[in-house]
Design a protein around this motif. Structure first.
Motif, PDB file in Angstrom:
ATOM      1  N   ARG A  12       0.857  -1.209   0.000  1.00 48.84           N
ATOM      2  CA  ARG A  12       0.000   0.000   0.000  1.00 48.84           C
ATOM      3  C   ARG A  12       0.882   1.245   0.000  1.00 48.84           C
ATOM      4  O   ARG A  12       2.118   1.144   0.010  1.00 48.84           O
ATOM      5  N   GLY A  13       0.223   2.402   0.013  1.00 48.24           N
ATOM      6  CA  GLY A  13       0.941   3.667   0.162  1.00 48.24           C
ATOM      7  C   GLY A  13       1.967   3.902  -0.929  1.00 48.24           C
ATOM      8  O   GLY A  13       1.778   3.533  -2.095  1.00 48.24           O
ATOM      9  N   LEU A  14       3.062   4.534  -0.556  1.00 48.30           N
ATOM     10  CA  LEU A  14       4.105   4.894  -1.520  1.00 48.30           C
ATOM     11  C   LEU A  14       4.708   3.651  -2.182  1.00 48.30           C
ATOM     12  O   LEU A  14       5.005   3.665  -3.377  1.00 48.30           O
ATOM     13  N   GLY A  15       4.890   2.582  -1.415  1.00 51.28           N
ATOM     14  CA  GLY A  15       5.512   1.367  -1.969  1.00 51.28           C
ATOM     15  C   GLY A  15       4.696   0.768  -3.091  1.00 51.28           C
ATOM     16  O   GLY A  15       5.242   0.341  -4.119  1.00 51.28           O
ATOM     17  N   VAL A 171       4.904  14.894   2.777  1.00 49.71           N
ATOM     18  CA  VAL A 171       3.763  14.354   3.537  1.00 49.71           C
ATOM     19  C   VAL A 171       2.782  13.745   2.539  1.00 49.71           C
ATOM     20  O   VAL A 171       2.190  14.445   1.719  1.00 49.71           O
ATOM     21  N   ILE A 172       2.622  12.433   2.618  1.00 55.69           N
ATOM     22  CA  ILE A 172       1.846  11.695   1.608  1.00 55.69           C
ATOM     23  C   ILE A 172       0.570  11.139   2.228  1.00 55.69           C
ATOM     24  O   ILE A 172       0.561  10.692   3.377  1.00 55.69           O
ATOM     25  N   ASP A 173      -0.484  11.130   1.417  1.00 61.74           N
ATOM     26  CA  ASP A 173      -1.808  10.710   1.882  1.00 61.74           C
ATOM     27  C   ASP A 173      -1.892   9.177   1.931  1.00 61.74           C
ATOM     28  O   ASP A 173      -2.374   8.539   0.986  1.00 61.74           O
ATOM     29  N   LEU A 197      -3.087  19.859   7.676  1.00 56.45           N
ATOM     30  CA  LEU A 197      -2.556  19.484   6.346  1.00 56.45           C
ATOM     31  C   LEU A 197      -3.620  18.725   5.555  1.00 56.45           C
ATOM     32  O   LEU A 197      -3.821  18.960   4.370  1.00 56.45           O
ATOM     33  N   LYS A 198      -4.309  17.797   6.250  1.00 53.05           N
ATOM     34  CA  LYS A 198      -5.356  17.014   5.574  1.00 53.05           C
ATOM     35  C   LYS A 198      -6.546  17.907   5.238  1.00 53.05           C
ATOM     36  O   LYS A 198      -7.061  17.884   4.110  1.00 53.05           O
ATOM     37  N   GLN A 207       0.718   8.614  -5.824  1.00 47.48           N
ATOM     38  CA  GLN A 207       1.100   8.541  -7.242  1.00 47.48           C
ATOM     39  C   GLN A 207       2.040   9.687  -7.628  1.00 47.48           C
ATOM     40  O   GLN A 207       3.014   9.474  -8.365  1.00 47.48           O
ATOM     41  N   VAL A 208       1.761  10.886  -7.127  1.00 49.33           N
ATOM     42  CA  VAL A 208       2.644  12.032  -7.432  1.00 49.33           C
ATOM     43  C   VAL A 208       4.020  11.806  -6.814  1.00 49.33           C
ATOM     44  O   VAL A 208       5.064  12.016  -7.447  1.00 49.33           O
ATOM     45  N   ALA A 209       4.025  11.336  -5.560  1.00 44.33           N
ATOM     46  CA  ALA A 209       5.314  11.059  -4.905  1.00 44.33           C
ATOM     47  C   ALA A 209       6.067   9.955  -5.662  1.00 44.33           C
ATOM     48  O   ALA A 209       7.291  10.024  -5.831  1.00 44.33           O
TER      49      ALA A 209
END
Ligand SMILES: NC(=O)c1ccc[n+]([C@@H]2O[C@H](COP(=O)([O-])OP(=O)(O)OC[C@H]3O[C@@H](n4cnc5c(N)ncnc54)[C@H](OP(=O)(O)O)[C@@H]3O)[C@@H](O)[C@H]2O)c1
Length: 233
Positions: A12-15, A171-173, A197-198, A207-209
């Motif tokens: 999940r997430g960035l990975g 900072v990633i969602d 921030l949220k 996806q952007v990161a």
């Protein structure tokens, strides 16, 4: 393509996002972690609990590959509480997942590979800034930064074709941010900052990161080891 891309924490997430980005771009990707739901003809998965050093030492890299890219992405924020208030500190787990696993995987990859190697260790702004209630996390990422810088100097001394980054992703969602926002205000003094921030829609999408991380690694857009994806437009 003669490059193999290894990504920890691809569930999940960035990975997950960076695994999908490399797959879209035609790379062969090997996910490493406790679970994964990516289905793609160029994707395989090695099961590994990164908090278990015995599991981590069993991870195999394709030594014959022309180029290996290792993305040490998996991470845990750990208990969000001042150290002196914690009933059951989780220092070992945080340091094993965030620091020791990347160290062993970097060692294994560099020790066995015969081709070029690129390693992106996913660090954090918390590596260079003390954030109360995240002491173990800050320490784990600071150690990752220094390890990465030292590794790069060592490989330069050997004249090897190796690039290392320890990159703060911004900072990633992701689920990690959800856990941060769920912390108790009594135990986390920066809670309002992360809620704002949220609320203000200031989180970067995975996806952007992932697109920026792809550019950093493939096009080597930053020369320094310790860096941030914020530096990439
Ligand atoms: N999100 C942010 O704002 C932010 C900011 C700065 C730095 N970072 C860093 O970015 C990286 C990715 O974070 P994220 O936001 O994408 O977090 P996330 O959504 O919580 O995902 C974390 C990933 O790490 C894996 N993982 C955790 N413990 C593991 C273990 N013991 N064994 C195997 N895999 C394990 C998780 O797998 P499971 O599904 O098995 O749990 C998951 O795939 C982390 O290193 C984090 O410290 C994130």
């Amino acid at each position: 393509m003669a490059t193999k891309v290894y990504v920890t924490g691809a569930s999940r997430g960035l990975g997950k996002a960076v695994s999908e980005k490399f797959l879209q771009e035609g790379y062969t990707v090997i996910g490493i972690g406790r679970s994964s739901d990516i289905h793609h003809k160029n994707y395989t998965f090695q099961t590994c609990d990164l908090s278990l050093t015995s599991d981590v030492k069993n991870i195999q890299f394709d030594a014959e590959s022309e180029e290996i890219i290792l993305i040490n992405n998996a991470g845990q924020i750990g208990n969000i509480q001042r150290i002196s208030d914690q009933q059951t500190p989780d220092f070992e787990e945080v340091l094993r997942v965030n620091t020791l696993a990347p160290m062993y995987l970097s060692w294994s990859c560099l020790h066995h590979s015969t081709g070029a190697v690129k390693i992106a260790n996913i660090s954090s702004g918390a590596a260079t800034r003390a954030i109360p209630c995240w002491a173990a996390y800050c320490a784990s990422k600071a150690a990752l930064d220094r390890f990465s810088e030292t590794l790069q100097l060592e490989e330069k001394e050997k004249g090897k074709d190796v690039r290392i980054w320890s990159v703060a992703p911004g900072v990633i969602d992701t689920a990690m941010q959800e856990k941060i926002r769920a912390a108790s205000p009594a135990h986390f003094s920066s809670l309002d900052t992360f809620l704002d921030l949220k609320k203000n829609d200031e989180l970067t999408s995975p996806q952007v990161a992932a697109d920026k991380l792809f550019r950093l690694i493939v096009h080597a857009e930053i020369n320094r080891v310790v860096c941030s994806l914020r530096e990439i437009e």
